[in-house]
Write an enzyme that holds these catalytic residues in place. Structure first.
Site, PDB file in Angstrom:
ATOM      1  N   LYS A  63      21.587 -28.194  42.554  1.00 22.54           N
ATOM      2  CA  LYS A  63      20.765 -27.981  41.356  1.00 22.54           C
ATOM      3  C   LYS A  63      19.661 -26.949  41.555  1.00 22.54           C
ATOM      4  CE  LYS A  63      22.111 -30.968  38.042  1.00 22.54           C
ATOM      5  NZ  LYS A  63      22.303 -30.634  36.627  1.00 22.54           N
ATOM      6  N   SER A 315      28.331 -32.335  46.037  1.00 23.52           N
ATOM      7  CA  SER A 315      27.291 -31.628  45.279  1.00 23.52           C
ATOM      8  C   SER A 315      25.869 -32.029  45.612  1.00 23.52           C
ATOM      9  CB  SER A 315      27.527 -31.823  43.775  1.00 23.52           C
ATOM     10  OG  SER A 315      27.506 -33.199  43.455  1.00 23.52           O
TER      11      SER A 315
END
Length: 414
Positions: A63, A315
């Protein structure tokens, strides 16, 4: 999802040139994370699986890339207003870090039950954290309310072209590290990550297959594509809190519609098993959202990948350590290495010894025992016993169940 009062250029397309420009901005900020071959997952999945280790990225998640790229492209005037974002935790840290680097204030709205580690880390990067709602969508509504009241600049976690472009830089790295990549598997919440990956990868090689994975508890993008428009999914809480998004974005929806080849779902036990496997075999910590691609591969959810080169996104690694024991226990049960069950024994001296002797001869290790005479529904003269055993594999558990039943002990697995 277009929030009321948040201006998004919904018709703006995300291009390979935008992703390449984002990569230049991220130099010296985002790390080029490793691509690691995994024998354990490959053997189970029947293909050649490489893990893209964004859990080792700065802030512990991919992110950072999109958040930093967005803040970097804001005008000085927009930054002076201060930035606000809504996040389950990982986008929060990226925005907070980017805002600090650019010398502007940041306010982050997070769900009330966001992992404590993510809340503490976000505050550690200098953000003011507001806890509101049970899911991302409620926190997002609060962020919009504060933006309208105080004039902050909104940094959307996924439904923004510059955020999507930042996430797309991962695909540029993947194709430099493994030019022969045939399939990329990524988690989907709001859709920002997979949108960026898909545009970058298919702009370079249109034959690459892009597969998204969602939690069965919150399959909002899958449902939206099935219904033909962004749809709100009233799902349930999930171990994959980072992708627990009720309504996908309109920008990301259109990109997924055009570029994503398939979306599959995994359940909570499959996610827990994947977290445990990554911890034990790959020696890496993944949060729930980061483990869903591996869960899909381990459980045969993705078709047409036999013997292909598959990149699975890990992720993020920002798992709450307070939840690790629960996750590991669920993963051990899922992989047949722990057996939790209840049975009934005669309430007479020596009966417990008989039961424990049987279990001992099976070479199962007893972790805990609960002996409860007061349990409702048990006949007078009998008592309920709960046991937690360490077991070897599925055959060992099957043997234990049959052996106990043959000796007069009913078994109710938990």
């Amino acid at each position: 999802m277009v929030q009321k009062g948040v201006h998004l250029m919904s018709q703006e397309t995300v291009t390979l040139a935008m992703i390449q420009a984002a990569r230049e901005r991220l130099k010296g900020v985002a790390q080029k994370t490793g691509l690691s071959y995994t024998h354990s997952v490959s053997d189970r999945a029947g293909c050649k699986v490489f893990l893209k280790m964004e859990n080792l990225q700065r802030t512990g998640s991919f992110k950072l890339r999109g958040a930093y790229n967005k803040v970097a492209t804001l005008s000085d005037e927009e930054r002076k207003k201060g930035v606000i974002a809504a996040s389950a935790g990982n986008h929060a840290q990226g925005v907070a870090l980017a805002a600090s680097e650019y010398g502007c204030q940041s306010t982050i709205c997070m769900p009330k039950h966001a992992p404590l580690a993510k809340v503490a880390a976000t505050r550690g990067y200098g953000a003011n954290v507001v806890l509101h709602g049970d899911f991302f969508d409620e926190a997002a509504a609060k962020a919009v309310e504060l933006m309208n009241e105080r004039g902050y600049t909104f940094v959307h976690p996924f439904n923004d072209p510059e955020v999507i472009a930042g996430q797309g830089t991962i695909a540029l790295e993947i194709l430099e590290q493994l030019a022969e990549t045939e399939v990329i598997v990524a988690p989907i919440g709001g859709g920002g990550l997979i949108s960026g990956l898909a545009i970058a990868a298919k702009s370079i090689n249109p034959n690459i297959k892009i597969v998204g994975v969602q939690s069965k508890n919150m399959p909002s993008m899958q449902q939206s594509l099935a219904k033909g428009s962004p749809t709100t999914c009233n799902g349930k809480a999930t171990l994959a809190d980072g992708i627990a998004v009720k309504t996908p974005g309109d920008v990301t929806y259109r990109i997924c519609q055009q570029y994503v080849d398939d979306i599959v779902t995994v359940d909570e036990n499959e996610i827990a098993e994947a977290i445990l496997l990554l911890l034990e075999r790959a020696k890496t910590v993944s949060e729930g959202a980061g483990a869903v691609p591996i869960a899909a591969l381990l459980n045969g959810k993705i078709s047409g990948i036999r013997n292909k080169r598959v990149v699975a996104m890990v992720s993020g690694g920002n798992i709450d350590v307070n939840n690790m024991t629960r996750v590991i226990n669920r993963g051990l049960i899922r992989s047949w290495r722990k057996m939790v069950f209840e049975t009934v024994v005669s309430d007479n001296p020596g009966e417990m010894v008989k039961l424990l002797s049987l279990i001992s001869r099976s070479h199962a290790n007893i972790i805990s025992i609960t002996h409860d005479r007061s349990q409702h529904g048990i006949s007078i003269g009998f008592t309920a016993v709960g046991l937690e055993l360490e077991t070897a594999n599925e055959k060992h558990v099957e043997y234990l169940v049959e052996m106990l039943k043959e000796n007069g002990y009913p078994v109710q697995l938990k």
